[in-house]
Design a protein around this motif. Sequence first.
Motif, PDB file in Angstrom:
ATOM      1  N   PHE A  29       1.058  -1.048  -0.061  1.00  0.00           N
ATOM      2  CA  PHE A  29       0.135   0.240   0.629  1.00  0.00           C
ATOM      3  C   PHE A  29       0.508   1.103   0.304  1.00  0.00           C
ATOM      4  N   ALA A  38       1.993  -5.280   3.514  1.00  0.00           N
ATOM      5  CA  ALA A  38       1.066  -6.174   3.685  1.00  0.00           C
ATOM      6  C   ALA A  38       0.572  -7.149   3.999  1.00  0.00           C
ATOM      7  N   PRO A  57      -1.191 -12.536  14.498  1.00  0.00           N
ATOM      8  CA  PRO A  57      -1.488 -11.034  15.064  1.00  0.00           C
ATOM      9  C   PRO A  57      -2.361 -10.035  14.660  1.00  0.00           C
ATOM     10  N   SER A  58      -2.493  -9.251  14.710  1.00  0.00           N
ATOM     11  CA  SER A  58      -3.371  -8.405  14.279  1.00  0.00           C
ATOM     12  C   SER A  58      -2.360  -7.053  12.952  1.00  0.00           C
ATOM     13  N   GLY A  59      -2.728  -6.781  11.797  1.00  0.00           N
ATOM     14  CA  GLY A  59      -1.954  -6.385  10.912  1.00  0.00           C
ATOM     15  C   GLY A  59      -1.461  -7.190  10.593  1.00  0.00           C
ATOM     16  N   CYS A  60      -0.961  -8.687  10.481  1.00  0.00           N
ATOM     17  CA  CYS A  60      -0.430  -9.443  10.145  1.00  0.00           C
ATOM     18  C   CYS A  60      -0.598  -8.858   8.317  1.00  0.00           C
ATOM     19  N   GLY A  61      -1.766  -9.057   8.241  1.00  0.00           N
ATOM     20  CA  GLY A  61      -2.113  -9.960   6.720  1.00  0.00           C
ATOM     21  C   GLY A  61      -3.317 -10.474   6.161  1.00  0.00           C
ATOM     22  N   SER A  63      -6.335  -9.963   6.757  1.00  0.00           N
ATOM     23  CA  SER A  63      -7.620  -9.635   5.796  1.00  0.00           C
ATOM     24  C   SER A  63      -7.149  -9.838   4.051  1.00  0.00           C
ATOM     25  N   THR A  64      -5.539  -9.161   4.853  1.00  0.00           N
ATOM     26  CA  THR A  64      -5.207  -8.566   2.674  1.00  0.00           C
ATOM     27  C   THR A  64      -5.468  -9.881   1.673  1.00  0.00           C
TER      28      THR A  64
ATOM     29  N   ALA B 393     -10.279  -1.820   1.064  1.00  0.00           N
ATOM     30  CA  ALA B 393      -9.507  -0.474   2.309  1.00  0.00           C
ATOM     31  C   ALA B 393     -11.522  -0.219   2.575  1.00  0.00           C
TER      32      ALA B 393
HETATM   33  N1  LIG Z   1      -5.940  -0.063   2.373  1.00  0.00           N
HETATM   34  C1  LIG Z   1      -4.418  -0.128   3.204  1.00  0.00           C
HETATM   35  N2  LIG Z   1      -4.031   1.092   3.072  1.00  0.00           N
HETATM   36  C2  LIG Z   1      -3.102   0.936   3.361  1.00  0.00           C
HETATM   37  N3  LIG Z   1      -2.535  -0.032   4.300  1.00  0.00           N
HETATM   38  C3  LIG Z   1      -3.105  -1.008   4.577  1.00  0.00           C
HETATM   39  C4  LIG Z   1      -4.286  -0.584   3.477  1.00  0.00           C
HETATM   40  N4  LIG Z   1      -4.758  -2.334   4.063  1.00  0.00           N
HETATM   41  C5  LIG Z   1      -4.897  -2.669   5.362  1.00  0.00           C
HETATM   42  N5  LIG Z   1      -2.977  -2.009   5.324  1.00  0.00           N
HETATM   43  C6  LIG Z   1      -2.214  -2.210   6.344  1.00  0.00           C
HETATM   44  O1  LIG Z   1      -1.676  -3.388   5.293  1.00  0.00           O
HETATM   45  C7  LIG Z   1      -1.017  -4.320   7.133  1.00  0.00           C
HETATM   46  C8  LIG Z   1      -1.987  -5.432   6.979  1.00  0.00           C
HETATM   47  O2  LIG Z   1      -3.868  -5.162   7.194  1.00  0.00           O
HETATM   48  P1  LIG Z   1      -4.638  -6.159   6.906  1.00  0.00           P
HETATM   49  O3  LIG Z   1      -4.237  -6.627   6.014  1.00  0.00           O
HETATM   50  O4  LIG Z   1      -5.731  -5.397   7.275  1.00  0.00           O
HETATM   51  O5  LIG Z   1      -4.397  -7.211   8.773  1.00  0.00           O
HETATM   52  P2  LIG Z   1      -4.696  -8.224   9.521  1.00  0.00           P
HETATM   53  O6  LIG Z   1      -6.632  -8.389   9.323  1.00  0.00           O
HETATM   54  O7  LIG Z   1      -4.012  -9.372   9.690  1.00  0.00           O
HETATM   55  O8  LIG Z   1      -5.397  -7.477  10.852  1.00  0.00           O
HETATM   56  C9  LIG Z   1      -1.519  -3.433   8.360  1.00  0.00           C
HETATM   57  O9  LIG Z   1       0.031  -2.736   8.138  1.00  0.00           O
HETATM   58  C10 LIG Z   1      -2.174  -2.429   7.632  1.00  0.00           C
HETATM   59  O10 LIG Z   1      -2.077  -0.981   8.641  1.00  0.00           O
END
Ligand SMILES: Nc1ncnc2c1ncn2[C@@H]1O[C@H](COP(=O)(O)OP(=O)(O)O)[C@@H](O)[C@H]1O
Lengths: 245, 400
Positions: A29, A38, A57-61, A63-64, B393
């Motif tokens: 991103f 991510a 852990p939260s933020g590990c990717g 959802s991405t 997003a």
């Molecule tokens: N649309 C986005 N814009 C900027 N950063 C993003 C976006 N989506 C995810 N991130 C970043 O990517 C990383 C992984 O996010 P995410 O996949 O939501 O983590 P999880 O679901 O494991 O908590 C995080 O650091 C988050 O801040």
Amino acid sequence: MVDSLTHFSEAQARLVTPIVEGRGLTRTFPMPSGPVTALREVSIDVSPGEYVAITGPSGCGKSTLLHLLGCVDAPTSGSLLFEGHDVSRLSESARSRIRLTRIGFIFQRFFLLPMLDAWENVELPQAEIGVGSQDRRQRTRELLEYVGLGDRAHHRPSQLSGGEMQRVAIARALANRPALLLADEPTGELDEDTGGQIADLFDRVHADGTAIIVVTHNQLLAGRAKRHLAMKRGTVESAAPVMTS
Amino acid sequence: MTSRALAWRTMTAERARGGLAIAGVAVIGALLFDMLLLSHGLLVSYRALLESAGYDVRVVATDNVIVRMPIPNATAIAGAIERLPEIREVAILRRARAAVLASGRSLQDVTLLSISAGAERHAWRIVAGSNPGPDEQAIEPPPLVVNRKLAEAASLSPGSIVRVRVALAAASALPAVPFRVVGIGDFLFDTADDLTASTSVGGFVRAKAAGSGDEAEVLLVASRPEFGPAAAAAAIQRLRPDLRAYSNEQLVAQINENGFAYFRQISFVLSSITLGFAFLLVATLLTVSVNQQLGQVAALRALGIPRRRIAATLLWESALLVGVGGLLSIPLGWALASVLDRILRDMPGISERVHFFVFEPATAAVHLGLLAATGLAAAAYPVWIATRLPIAATLRLETL
Ligand SMILES: Nc1ncnc2c1ncn2[C@@H]1O[C@H](COP(=O)(O)OP(=O)(O)O)[C@@H](O)[C@H]1O
Ligand SMILES: [Mg+2]
């Protein structure tokens, strides 16, 4: 599921082809302070009927990754095949069509349409692919009974509990008989007992032959999956089939 | 569920929002409707008034329809005009300023008219008493039909005897001549405050002391249908290049170009502003509504509901708000127009029969069309937000 037999044989026919096949999936991103990666070089196959849990852990990717596999987001690099089709070469409307007919999505916050009752929420995706009203009625009744809400069909989301809303959302996700069900923290807003009910429901969906990928912090729910991916800082740390408990 | 049904449900689910939007559109739409009515109501009404007089060509002495010079030798000219093949009938309208003396009072600024026999049936409507009959022309004193305002001001009723003194430009005094009131009438071209009286040619000549010659204010001409007013006016113009002949059409066009153009400009500016308000209202409400539902929209898109469905639903929502509000705005606007019309017609110098707001189905259609276009334009931005949002997003943001 009610039509599990046909569904399962279809799934077997596709057994050679994974539903999704991700190769070197990377998602970056662009941010003002510099790009955030991510997801880093993740490769993953999910076969028909599989039940996969993704934890980390939260933020590990997590959802991405789920969004890439669900064709709602595109990788910065790497390739993704959905049922053999290169997703990057498909138009948005073709990807939308795949999501409508082959994938079901379940969200932490349910995201039901508040002005529609449970019945109408479940009918919506069916109407979109043009299921006739007779079949739609039958299917909607079956689905609401399947998730244990046959008697709540005409209640709006605001009249349902969190667990009930999530069950309606599951019925909606299953409405068009998807090959793959994706769930992002489906018990995140629910208490333990209610989370347990959702886990039980997922077991039935799996038993009926639908592949499931669930992102969760819920130990119970993760424990029900047949394969477990642990993620850390944008990569899959371990990919092991878990022992059934 | 169709997009329209979905839009309807969205609208009815949030009663307060839907109600406010509809009320807003109804009020703004009422103003817009009034502006559209105003933009040519006066013309429509003026034309109708001219036509109701039963003559389709008017002959005056000068170019200027506002400050009129009299036509000399009116009887001879009228006769010559009447002999033209294009002409069916000519009536002579004479006019003078006069004072009416009755019951010890003197009312200044009375318009004394005389119109050729037969033409009066178009010029006023008798409300009390009667028109002077043909045999009455000889009876002394000469007959007078007065308008209601004058009847009230001088306490006149059929049978009253009054004395009339014509005012000349120079401060000379003509003798006051007695007249007999035979009827009270509503005069077609009267304004609210006009004091008007009409008499026979003989009475008029008598009041003017015969010293002023055979002058007419205007000749009212009816064309023969097979020629029409334009040809009749042209024929008169050829016969008498020193006079000016105007068809009703030309008079309306003149008003349109002179005094009226500026009504239209004001109306145009105000209509545009009104449309702008309607646009802002609907665009704001829809945008706020979409922004509140970003999670649901992203979820629907993740579930494969196509963009066009989401766009169609929003367009329908806009159409319903604007459509219901727009339909309500027509009766509301009409009620408001009636009030405004009454106020405007009280302006001095405006004929009581002239209306500023005239209902025409075409205007209502234009009004609804403009509102519909505004509704579509207002939906454009919310549609753009809803269809272009990044699904992943948005789901992430709406779950944080
Ligand atoms: N649309 C986005 N814009 C900027 N950063 C993003 C976006 N989506 C995810 N991130 C970043 O990517 C990383 C992984 O996010 P995410 O996949 O939501 O983590 P999880 O679901 O494991 O908590 C995080 O650091 C988050 O801040
Ligand atoms: Mg997440």
